[in-house]
Design an enzyme around this catalytic site. Sequence first.
Site, PDB file in Angstrom:
ATOM      1  N   LEU A 410       0.832  -1.213   0.000  1.00 50.28           N
ATOM      2  CA  LEU A 410       0.000   0.000   0.000  1.00 50.28           C
ATOM      3  C   LEU A 410       0.860   1.253   0.000  1.00 50.28           C
ATOM      4  O   LEU A 410       0.464   2.292  -0.521  1.00 50.28           O
ATOM      5  CB  LEU A 410      -0.911   0.006   1.227  1.00 50.28           C
ATOM      6  N   GLY A 411       2.023   1.188   0.613  1.00 46.75           N
ATOM      7  CA  GLY A 411       2.902   2.354   0.687  1.00 46.75           C
ATOM      8  C   GLY A 411       4.176   2.009   1.429  1.00 46.75           C
ATOM      9  O   GLY A 411       4.255   1.008   2.139  1.00 46.75           O
ATOM     10  N   GLN A 412       5.185   2.858   1.240  1.00 48.75           N
ATOM     11  CA  GLN A 412       6.467   2.669   1.902  1.00 48.75           C
ATOM     12  C   GLN A 412       6.965   4.000   2.416  1.00 48.75           C
ATOM     13  O   GLN A 412       6.681   5.056   1.850  1.00 48.75           O
ATOM     14  CB  GLN A 412       7.496   2.080   0.934  1.00 48.75           C
ATOM     15  N   GLN A 415       9.862   4.378   8.025  1.00 45.24           N
ATOM     16  CA  GLN A 415       9.738   3.415   9.113  1.00 45.24           C
ATOM     17  C   GLN A 415       9.430   2.008   8.631  1.00 45.24           C
ATOM     18  O   GLN A 415       9.545   1.059   9.398  1.00 45.24           O
ATOM     19  CB  GLN A 415       8.653   3.867  10.094  1.00 45.24           C
ATOM     20  N   GLY A 416       9.030   1.824   7.366  1.00 44.57           N
ATOM     21  CA  GLY A 416       8.754   0.486   6.891  1.00 44.57           C
ATOM     22  C   GLY A 416       7.779   0.459   5.731  1.00 44.57           C
ATOM     23  O   GLY A 416       7.491   1.490   5.116  1.00 44.57           O
ATOM     24  N   THR A 417       7.269  -0.744   5.441  1.00 46.84           N
ATOM     25  CA  THR A 417       6.366  -0.980   4.316  1.00 46.84           C
ATOM     26  C   THR A 417       5.007  -1.437   4.836  1.00 46.84           C
ATOM     27  O   THR A 417       4.941  -2.223   5.782  1.00 46.84           O
ATOM     28  CB  THR A 417       6.948  -2.066   3.386  1.00 46.84           C
ATOM     29  N   VAL A 418       3.931  -0.940   4.222  1.00 43.34           N
ATOM     30  CA  VAL A 418       2.573  -1.299   4.622  1.00 43.34           C
ATOM     31  C   VAL A 418       1.949  -2.173   3.544  1.00 43.34           C
ATOM     32  O   VAL A 418       1.955  -1.812   2.357  1.00 43.34           O
ATOM     33  CB  VAL A 418       1.702  -0.054   4.861  1.00 43.34           C
ATOM     34  N   LYS A 432       1.836  -3.239   8.821  1.00 39.75           N
ATOM     35  CA  LYS A 432       3.023  -2.396   8.718  1.00 39.75           C
ATOM     36  C   LYS A 432       4.244  -3.216   9.101  1.00 39.75           C
ATOM     37  O   LYS A 432       4.418  -3.600  10.254  1.00 39.75           O
ATOM     38  CB  LYS A 432       2.889  -1.179   9.642  1.00 39.75           C
ATOM     39  N   ASP A 529       3.829  15.027  14.491  1.00 37.23           N
ATOM     40  CA  ASP A 529       4.131  14.955  13.057  1.00 37.23           C
ATOM     41  C   ASP A 529       2.843  15.049  12.232  1.00 37.23           C
ATOM     42  O   ASP A 529       2.597  14.246  11.335  1.00 37.23           O
ATOM     43  CB  ASP A 529       4.874  13.661  12.730  1.00 37.23           C
TER      44      ASP A 529
END
Length: 716
Positions: A410-412, A415-418, A432, A529
């Site tokens: 879904l996205g990167q 902090q990591g990849t989802v 995540k 944030d």
Amino acid sequence: MARMQLQVQHTIFILLLLWHITTTSTSPTSSKFAAPAIAKPNCRTHCGNVSIPYPFGIGPNKDCYYDEWFQLECNKSTGDKPFLRLAQLEVLSISIKGMLQFKYPVTFFSCKGKETRQAPNLTGSPFLYSVTHNIFTAVTCGHLATVRSEKHVFHGCESTCDWSTNNTNRCDIEINCCQTNIPPNLSVFTTEIQGRYQNGGCGYAFLVDQDWFVNNLSSYRAIQGMDSVPVVLDWKISLDNTSLRSFKGFIGTEPDYYDFERNYIIDSTPYCEIYNATTSSTYNKSSLHCSCPAGFEGNPYLLHPCQDIDECKDLNQCTDLLALREFGGSSICLFMGPGLLLLLVGAWHAYKVIKKRKNIKLKERFFKRNGGLLLQQQLSSGEINVEKIKLFKSEELEKSTDKYNIDRILGQGGQGTVYKGMFADGRIIAVKKSKILNEGQLSEFINEVVILSQINHRNVVQLLGCCLETEVPLLVYEFIPNGTLSHYIHEHNEDFPLTWKMRLRIATEIAGALSYLHGAASFPIYHRDIKSTNILLDEKYRAKVADFGTSRSIMIGQTHLTTVVHGTFGYLDPEYFQSSQFTEKSDVYSFGVVLVELLTGLQPVSAVTGSQGNEYKSLATYFIPSMQEDRLFGILDAGVVMEGSQTDIITFANLAMRCLNLNGRNRPTMREVVTELEAIQMLIENTGTVPESYNGVESAVSDINEHWDAVSSSTE
């Protein structure tokens, strides 16, 4: 009879161990545990004392390295020291796990005989400055040391002055020295000290491998006599059509050592993960990182099976087995007659048992390394709502994401990849998968679990649970289907444009969530944030505040949080940037930038051509003068102008101005923001109750002018 069977099974198990011991040499030259190959055939494996694993290689044979970025020079003129040929960086070490250590220049300010050098520009290369392993350090006081990246993100720190202190050699107490993390995906940045350095000495700043810094220096002052320090780069290889064919059978197929319940034998096949080009500057292409399964070693980029690790290298772990060797050598032959078939059957069963135990031990080690003990401590302290935190099994999440298939991404981010996942009952989730964490990041990961366990609000993304028994920790969230608010603001989706009413509703929902976090949660929570990319939209396009990795909860009565500066340039409160004191009003400032994004459709940071080349200007510093000079309607999004009434727009803009006040005390609370936004919504619903005039704009502009000179343009 049962007792006899138990004795037979016990005997078979002992025989298996004895047979394994007597038939497996512990000699360092044993072929089973021989050192695995690191380079291609007929290619050099070392330059001086530095190992050179493929995809790196020493020319001129092009088969020895992956591409020209990985080509090294090694000759007598450099003293048998390896240099990256294109980047001309001296390499200190290379890890097949995607890390490279090199000599990084120290940046000096006002130091006699010292030139001011900046970090090497690695744009377009497969290398990024490692967020995990490096720390930005500044030896100065009373001045703000900053890192400015090509992604327009500011990170910085400032220490207090006490030059009379001679025995303070630590940076963590922030006297004459300070440290902070760097933003992710950095390939180029500049180091600056705001203002002229004074106090009778030179100042210097540097990025450094934090492990080296802690283990090799007795004092940060020692750096003054050095020209360079070790820094770690992360690397991946680019993925084109040729390499895709070569690695195809290894991509997205993690080995089966997570399948504990199904008794899978550990697979020695290396596996690879693809990273989208949008998350790094690598060649503007997708990139690839390969690994050996846990319990195996070797060079996965050679695409050979990895080799089983010799657990008996540590004699402390194998004392009992080695003690049995002499007994086994003399007694094993007594049992090698008619019972051989039974022995082999028992051996197979014992092999499966041993492998399963090894997997369980691996699972336990991952759990501890990923913060399981810290999480248990938080659970026992009563800080976490235990009913809301589920510990998922690794095989359950692996199955739900189709073994973390790249098509499920879904996205990167930093902090990591989802990944998108689906449980057997049809529930859709977002998993995540964090990047490999160091101790500092581990606390942020557990902090996100703690924070989200306390939150129950319809406009905050819901945490379903976590998994700590895998190589990297996993967080499981509710699935939010419609992406980020930033996408709809800046990419103008023609299929679903943001109307003025939608913008107002989304702003109200975000404000309501922040108001809840600041005042209605069990402990006040500061997000730290807030930005449009951290606002997700659900199936009904309702706002969901996400990404609580850097959030902090505070005790009742505490007025602010003193911390190293974290945040995103363009959204960062200038007051926090100067003082490192984060309050609820810092979240208000960031939210004010989101309000301006909704009004104008402009990016939070834009490039402006100046005398020194491109300079980067925040949206706030563009919006405020436009209000001061009565040019508001010249910068608004066309949809806002067409659909919103002039009174509503001015009221909305005035609220944004108040949120962006440089003096935090003069900003409204999020509760007040919610009230004013709801009032605008009521005016739209009851169009007959529009006020005759609104005098708040002039007062807000006057208030801003009063404090505008307090912050320099460089800090902006």
